[in-house]
Design an enzyme around this catalytic site. Structure first.
Site, PDB file in Angstrom:
ATOM      1  N   ALA A  66       0.964  -1.216  -0.138  1.00 48.79           N
ATOM      2  CA  ALA A  66      -0.110  -0.021  -0.131  1.00 48.79           C
ATOM      3  C   ALA A  66       0.845   1.044   0.067  1.00 48.79           C
ATOM      4  O   ALA A  66       2.145   1.206   0.296  1.00 48.79           O
ATOM      5  CB  ALA A  66      -0.888  -0.047   1.265  1.00 48.79           C
ATOM      6  N   GLY A 111       0.722  -5.033   0.782  1.00 48.07           N
ATOM      7  CA  GLY A 111      -0.553  -4.901  -0.207  1.00 48.07           C
ATOM      8  C   GLY A 111      -0.080  -5.837  -1.589  1.00 48.07           C
ATOM      9  O   GLY A 111      -0.916  -6.267  -2.184  1.00 48.07           O
ATOM     10  N   GLU A 114      -0.463  -9.428  -0.713  1.00 50.85           N
ATOM     11  CA  GLU A 114      -1.749  -9.751  -0.774  1.00 50.85           C
ATOM     12  C   GLU A 114      -2.502  -9.705  -1.929  1.00 50.85           C
ATOM     13  O   GLU A 114      -3.373 -10.359  -2.291  1.00 50.85           O
ATOM     14  CB  GLU A 114      -2.535  -8.817   0.241  1.00 50.85           C
ATOM     15  N   GLU A 134       4.575  -5.531   7.340  1.00 49.16           N
ATOM     16  CA  GLU A 134       3.726  -4.234   8.157  1.00 49.16           C
ATOM     17  C   GLU A 134       3.992  -4.044   9.450  1.00 49.16           C
ATOM     18  O   GLU A 134       3.869  -2.965  10.005  1.00 49.16           O
ATOM     19  CB  GLU A 134       2.140  -4.896   7.855  1.00 49.16           C
TER      20      GLU A 134
HETATM   21  N1  COA Z   1       4.514   3.313  -0.373  1.00 51.14           N
HETATM   22  C1  COA Z   1       4.862   4.518  -1.063  1.00 51.14           C
HETATM   23  N2  COA Z   1       6.202   4.472  -1.675  1.00 51.14           N
HETATM   24  C2  COA Z   1       7.189   3.764  -1.716  1.00 51.14           C
HETATM   25  C3  COA Z   1       6.407   2.313  -1.134  1.00 51.14           C
HETATM   26  C4  COA Z   1       5.618   2.217  -0.658  1.00 51.14           C
HETATM   27  N3  COA Z   1       5.070   0.999  -0.276  1.00 51.14           N
HETATM   28  N4  COA Z   1       7.706   1.497  -1.437  1.00 51.14           N
HETATM   29  C5  COA Z   1       8.564   2.113  -2.019  1.00 51.14           C
HETATM   30  N5  COA Z   1       8.281   3.332  -2.185  1.00 51.14           N
HETATM   31  C6  COA Z   1       8.835   4.597  -3.022  1.00 51.14           C
HETATM   32  C7  COA Z   1      10.192   4.950  -1.936  1.00 51.14           C
HETATM   33  O1  COA Z   1       9.550   5.806  -1.218  1.00 51.14           O
HETATM   34  C8  COA Z   1      10.906   5.701  -3.037  1.00 51.14           C
HETATM   35  O2  COA Z   1      10.518   6.990  -3.274  1.00 51.14           O
HETATM   36  P1  COA Z   1      11.328   8.386  -3.187  1.00 51.14           P
HETATM   37  O3  COA Z   1      12.386   8.055  -4.383  1.00 51.14           O
HETATM   38  O4  COA Z   1      10.594   9.410  -3.632  1.00 51.14           O
HETATM   39  O5  COA Z   1      11.956   8.227  -2.057  1.00 51.14           O
HETATM   40  C9  COA Z   1      10.839   4.744  -4.481  1.00 51.14           C
HETATM   41  O6  COA Z   1       9.650   4.126  -3.846  1.00 51.14           O
HETATM   42  C10 COA Z   1      11.943   3.701  -4.484  1.00 51.14           C
HETATM   43  O7  COA Z   1      12.066   2.971  -3.207  1.00 51.14           O
HETATM   44  P2  COA Z   1      13.189   2.760  -2.632  1.00 51.14           P
HETATM   45  O8  COA Z   1      13.034   2.405  -1.172  1.00 51.14           O
HETATM   46  O9  COA Z   1      14.515   4.069  -2.719  1.00 51.14           O
HETATM   47  O10 COA Z   1      13.918   1.634  -3.308  1.00 51.14           O
HETATM   48  P3  COA Z   1      15.032   0.360  -2.479  1.00 51.14           P
HETATM   49  O11 COA Z   1      15.315  -0.495  -3.574  1.00 51.14           O
HETATM   50  O12 COA Z   1      16.172   1.162  -1.639  1.00 51.14           O
HETATM   51  O13 COA Z   1      14.023  -0.401  -1.563  1.00 51.14           O
HETATM   52  C11 COA Z   1      12.083  -1.743  -0.939  1.00 51.14           C
HETATM   53  C12 COA Z   1      13.140  -1.162  -2.140  1.00 51.14           C
HETATM   54  C13 COA Z   1      10.888  -2.369  -1.491  1.00 51.14           C
HETATM   55  C14 COA Z   1      12.879  -2.559   0.181  1.00 51.14           C
HETATM   56  C15 COA Z   1      11.794  -0.396   0.057  1.00 51.14           C
HETATM   57  O14 COA Z   1      11.264   0.765  -0.933  1.00 51.14           O
HETATM   58  C16 COA Z   1      10.477  -0.810   1.002  1.00 51.14           C
HETATM   59  O15 COA Z   1      10.794  -1.388   2.103  1.00 51.14           O
HETATM   60  N6  COA Z   1       9.282  -0.386   0.617  1.00 51.14           N
HETATM   61  C17 COA Z   1       8.478  -0.445   1.554  1.00 51.14           C
HETATM   62  C18 COA Z   1       7.678  -1.958   1.586  1.00 51.14           C
HETATM   63  C19 COA Z   1       6.631  -2.054   2.749  1.00 51.14           C
HETATM   64  O16 COA Z   1       6.826  -1.880   3.726  1.00 51.14           O
HETATM   65  N7  COA Z   1       5.378  -2.342   2.175  1.00 51.14           N
HETATM   66  C20 COA Z   1       4.327  -2.683   3.039  1.00 51.14           C
HETATM   67  C21 COA Z   1       3.536  -1.591   3.029  1.00 51.14           C
HETATM   68  S1  COA Z   1       2.122  -1.709   4.208  1.00 51.14           S
END
Ligand code: COA
Length: 257
Positions: A66, A111, A114, A134
């Site tokens: 999400a 999500g 999911e 989460e």
């Molecule tokens: N919601 C909103 N933005 C998200 C996102 C999410 N779930 N997941 C990634 N992004 C955004 C990041 O904020 C970043 O944006 P920015 O460039 O404006 O800062 C962009 O996507 C790229 O992500 P980044 O974190 O820089 O890439 P990464 O390769 O270093 O890491 C992940 C990848 C997937 C490990 C990391 O983005 C992450 O942990 N995301 C969240 C996952 C999560 O917790 N999902 C469950 C949500 S309830």
């Protein structure tokens, strides 16, 4: 509806729906959820499309969850509503009258995991990663993740994955029974289309009956055996069943309509 965050491509009887927010790793914001709901409502009534493939844009992420940034715009007391809306949309996907194949092309987190689990089949690229992270944000899964992960991998592993937020790779996901198959990313769409073609060659009534009957096993208050009887009754009374039997007797391939 003009979609901002989805691209839709029809290839014969296959519809490929791509979530297209690469700058956010295809995270599900409110607008994307609205668009997904709309496209799956349209697909319910579309008799030309027989299989849907759902994927994310690029080669890094299916859906990274999400949209975490958008969570700050939700009033703290409205969290239940956010979860309910996501669940309602994912139920529409799970109960669609035609199969949805998740082409998991990278991160399927929160999500995203999911969403993949709401699909009927999951084919992952070798670089795919799955997690329910989460807990790291101080919340729990809300789009059905606690319920569906148990169905696919059992209570022991579902508990571990939700409590630790640990990420697993595609090979582990396949071993656990979370995904059907793992292929190199450049073969992902072709592999999904191959499976789609096989399903398209079957009777659409029988395909819908399989989905309805298997889903019934997991519906509270529904007797799946009764649903199977009902669905069997429907397909037994279809022209395609007559064609299937005649094709068998005449030693030829059935030509289902
Ligand atoms: N919601 C909103 N933005 C998200 C996102 C999410 N779930 N997941 C990634 N992004 C955004 C990041 O904020 C970043 O944006 P920015 O460039 O404006 O800062 C962009 O996507 C790229 O992500 P980044 O974190 O820089 O890439 P990464 O390769 O270093 O890491 C992940 C990848 C997937 C490990 C990391 O983005 C992450 O942990 N995301 C969240 C996952 C999560 O917790 N999902 C469950 C949500 S309830």
């Amino acid at each position: 509806m003009k979609y901002e965050n989805l691209t839709i491509e029809n290839d014969g009887a296959i519809c490929v729906v791509t979530i297209n927010r690469p700058e956010s790793l295809n995270a599900l914001n409110n607008k994307t959820l609205t668009e997904l709901e709309h496209v799956f409502d349209m697909l319910t009534d579309n008799n030309t499309i027989r299989v849907v493939i759902l994927t994310g844009s690029g080669t890094k992420s299916f859906v990274a969850g999400a949209d975490i940034k958008e969570f700050l715009e939700v009033a703290p007391a409205n969290g239940g509503g956010v979860a309910q809306r996501g669940q309602d949309i994912f139920f529409k996907i799970e109960n669609l009258n035609k199969p949805v194949i998740a082409a998991v092309n990278g991160f399927a987190l929160g999500g995203g995991c999911e969403l993949a689990m709401a699909c009927h089949l999951r084919i992952a690229s070798e670089n795919a990663k799955f997690a329910q992270p989460e807990v790291n944000l101080g919340i729990i899964a809300g789009y059905g993740g606690t319920q569906r992960l148990v169905q696919y991998v059992g209570k022991t592993k579902a508990m571990e994955l939700h409590l630790t937020g640990d990420m697993i790779n595609a090979a582990e996901a396949q071993t656990l029974g979370l995904v059907n198959n793992v292929v190199p990313i450049e073969q992902l769409l072709d592999e999904c289309k191959k499976i789609a073609a096989k399903i398209i060659s079957k009777s659409p009534e029988a395909v819908a009956g399989v989905i309805r009957s298997i889903n019934a096993y997991f519906e509270e208050g529904t007797n799946g055996y009764k649903v199977e009887v009902e669905e069997f009754g429907k397909v037994f009374n279809s022209g395609n069943f007559i064609e299937g039997v005649h094709a068998f007797i005449e030693k030829r391939k059935p030509n289902f309509k």
